[in-house]
Design a protein around this motif. Structure first.
Motif, PDB file in Angstrom:
ATOM      1  N   LEU A 107     -38.588  14.200  22.120  1.00  0.00           N
ATOM      2  CA  LEU A 107     -37.735  13.271  22.865  1.00  0.00           C
ATOM      3  C   LEU A 107     -36.667  14.011  23.670  1.00  0.00           C
ATOM      4  O   LEU A 107     -35.470  13.737  23.572  1.00  0.00           O
ATOM      5  N   ARG A 108     -37.139  14.940  24.482  1.00  0.00           N
ATOM      6  CA  ARG A 108     -36.237  15.678  25.372  1.00  0.00           C
ATOM      7  C   ARG A 108     -36.665  15.446  26.816  1.00  0.00           C
ATOM      8  O   ARG A 108     -37.846  15.268  27.113  1.00  0.00           O
ATOM      9  N   VAL A 109     -35.709  15.490  27.717  1.00  0.00           N
ATOM     10  CA  VAL A 109     -36.007  15.278  29.134  1.00  0.00           C
ATOM     11  C   VAL A 109     -37.118  16.211  29.599  1.00  0.00           C
ATOM     12  O   VAL A 109     -38.060  15.799  30.291  1.00  0.00           O
ATOM     13  N   ALA A 110     -37.031  17.468  29.183  1.00  0.00           N
ATOM     14  CA  ALA A 110     -37.995  18.471  29.654  1.00  0.00           C
ATOM     15  C   ALA A 110     -39.402  18.228  29.137  1.00  0.00           C
ATOM     16  O   ALA A 110     -40.358  18.823  29.647  1.00  0.00           O
ATOM     17  N   SER A 111     -39.551  17.378  28.138  1.00  0.00           N
ATOM     18  CA  SER A 111     -40.872  17.132  27.547  1.00  0.00           C
ATOM     19  C   SER A 111     -41.686  16.101  28.309  1.00  0.00           C
ATOM     20  O   SER A 111     -42.845  15.878  27.993  1.00  0.00           O
ATOM     21  N   PHE A 112     -41.070  15.446  29.290  1.00  0.00           N
ATOM     22  CA  PHE A 112     -41.735  14.339  29.985  1.00  0.00           C
ATOM     23  C   PHE A 112     -42.003  14.698  31.441  1.00  0.00           C
ATOM     24  O   PHE A 112     -41.101  15.090  32.179  1.00  0.00           O
ATOM     25  N   ASP A 113     -43.245  14.520  31.836  1.00  0.00           N
ATOM     26  CA  ASP A 113     -43.654  14.869  33.192  1.00  0.00           C
ATOM     27  C   ASP A 113     -43.500  13.728  34.187  1.00  0.00           C
ATOM     28  O   ASP A 113     -43.385  13.967  35.383  1.00  0.00           O
ATOM     29  N   TYR A 114     -43.534  12.478  33.709  1.00  0.00           N
ATOM     30  CA  TYR A 114     -43.573  11.342  34.624  1.00  0.00           C
ATOM     31  C   TYR A 114     -42.369  10.430  34.394  1.00  0.00           C
ATOM     32  O   TYR A 114     -42.054  10.091  33.244  1.00  0.00           O
ATOM     33  N   TRP A 115     -41.751  10.030  35.514  1.00  0.00           N
ATOM     34  CA  TRP A 115     -40.514   9.254  35.461  1.00  0.00           C
ATOM     35  C   TRP A 115     -40.550   8.101  36.450  1.00  0.00           C
ATOM     36  O   TRP A 115     -41.111   8.213  37.533  1.00  0.00           O
ATOM     37  N   GLY A 116     -39.894   7.015  36.063  1.00  0.00           N
ATOM     38  CA  GLY A 116     -39.667   5.926  36.999  1.00  0.00           C
ATOM     39  C   GLY A 116     -38.427   6.198  37.825  1.00  0.00           C
ATOM     40  O   GLY A 116     -37.757   7.224  37.660  1.00  0.00           O
ATOM     41  N   GLN A 117     -38.110   5.239  38.694  1.00  0.00           N
ATOM     42  CA  GLN A 117     -36.973   5.422  39.604  1.00  0.00           C
ATOM     43  C   GLN A 117     -35.652   4.989  38.971  1.00  0.00           C
ATOM     44  O   GLN A 117     -34.580   5.306  39.502  1.00  0.00           O
ATOM     45  N   GLY A 118     -35.733   4.280  37.857  1.00  0.00           N
ATOM     46  CA  GLY A 118     -34.533   3.867  37.142  1.00  0.00           C
ATOM     47  C   GLY A 118     -34.070   2.467  37.495  1.00  0.00           C
ATOM     48  O   GLY A 118     -34.348   1.962  38.588  1.00  0.00           O
ATOM     49  N   THR A 119     -33.376   1.853  36.556  1.00  0.00           N
ATOM     50  CA  THR A 119     -32.782   0.538  36.772  1.00  0.00           C
ATOM     51  C   THR A 119     -31.371   0.556  36.182  1.00  0.00           C
ATOM     52  O   THR A 119     -31.174   1.039  35.068  1.00  0.00           O
ATOM     53  N   GLN A 120     -30.405   0.053  36.945  1.00  0.00           N
ATOM     54  CA  GLN A 120     -29.007   0.124  36.551  1.00  0.00           C
ATOM     55  C   GLN A 120     -28.662  -0.996  35.579  1.00  0.00           C
ATOM     56  O   GLN A 120     -28.964  -2.170  35.834  1.00  0.00           O
ATOM     57  N   VAL A 121     -27.996  -0.631  34.499  1.00  0.00           N
ATOM     58  CA  VAL A 121     -27.441  -1.599  33.555  1.00  0.00           C
ATOM     59  C   VAL A 121     -25.938  -1.362  33.493  1.00  0.00           C
ATOM     60  O   VAL A 121     -25.494  -0.250  33.235  1.00  0.00           O
ATOM     61  N   THR A 122     -25.171  -2.408  33.757  1.00  0.00           N
ATOM     62  CA  THR A 122     -23.717  -2.307  33.741  1.00  0.00           C
ATOM     63  C   THR A 122     -23.168  -3.292  32.727  1.00  0.00           C
ATOM     64  O   THR A 122     -23.435  -4.494  32.812  1.00  0.00           O
ATOM     65  N   VAL A 123     -22.417  -2.775  31.747  1.00  0.00           N
ATOM     66  CA  VAL A 123     -21.852  -3.603  30.691  1.00  0.00           C
ATOM     67  C   VAL A 123     -20.335  -3.604  30.836  1.00  0.00           C
ATOM     68  O   VAL A 123     -19.705  -2.550  30.855  1.00  0.00           O
ATOM     69  N   SER A 124     -19.750  -4.777  30.952  1.00  0.00           N
ATOM     70  CA  SER A 124     -18.294  -4.852  31.132  1.00  0.00           C
ATOM     71  C   SER A 124     -17.645  -5.816  30.160  1.00  0.00           C
ATOM     72  O   SER A 124     -18.365  -6.565  29.467  1.00  0.00           O
TER      73      SER A 124
END
Length: 124
Positions: A107-124
């Motif tokens: 479970l490390r960033v370097a262990s994963f080859d494929y990524w999505g573009q991301g989705t923003q979550v904002t908690v206030s």
């Protein structure tokens, strides 16, 4: 081509819930370790949770008991149910995939080859 498309982000009040989805295509979803990572403002990208091909899950300590990761191999979709959200959960949430043995455990960033573009979550 491998594609991972996240959705479900948005603004939510502290204590609220949100469900993220990640639709996968271009690979045999059931054969891949799937995970969620996040990157808060001014912070490094960090692991949130993973779900392996056998359904086993691992969570970061910061989200244990509040977040639930799951996968639907028929729909080729990864989910993250987030409850009891806190302002510290504010981040861009990324879906990641990798076929390598052990990726879900490391479970490390370097262990994963494929990524999505991301989705923003904002908690206030």
């Amino acid at each position: 081509d491998v594609q991972l498309v996240e959705s479900g982000g948005g603004s939510v009040q502290a204590g609220g819930s949100r469900r993220l989805s990640c639709v996968a295509s271009g690979f045999t979803f059931s054969y891949y370790c799937m995970a969620w990572f996040r990157q808060g403002p001014g912070k490094d990208r960090e692991a949130v949770a993973s779900v392996d091909t056998d359904g086993s899950t691992i969570y970061a300590d910061s989200v244990k008991g509040r977040f639930t990761i799951s996968r639907d191999n028929i729909k080729a979709t990864l989910y993250l149910q987030m409850n009891s959200l806190k302002p510290d959960d504010t981040a861009i949430y990324y879906c990641a995939a990798d076929p390598s043995l052990g990726a879900c455990v490391r479970l490390r960033v370097a262990s994963f080859d494929y990524w999505g573009q991301g989705t923003q979550v904002t908690v206030s």
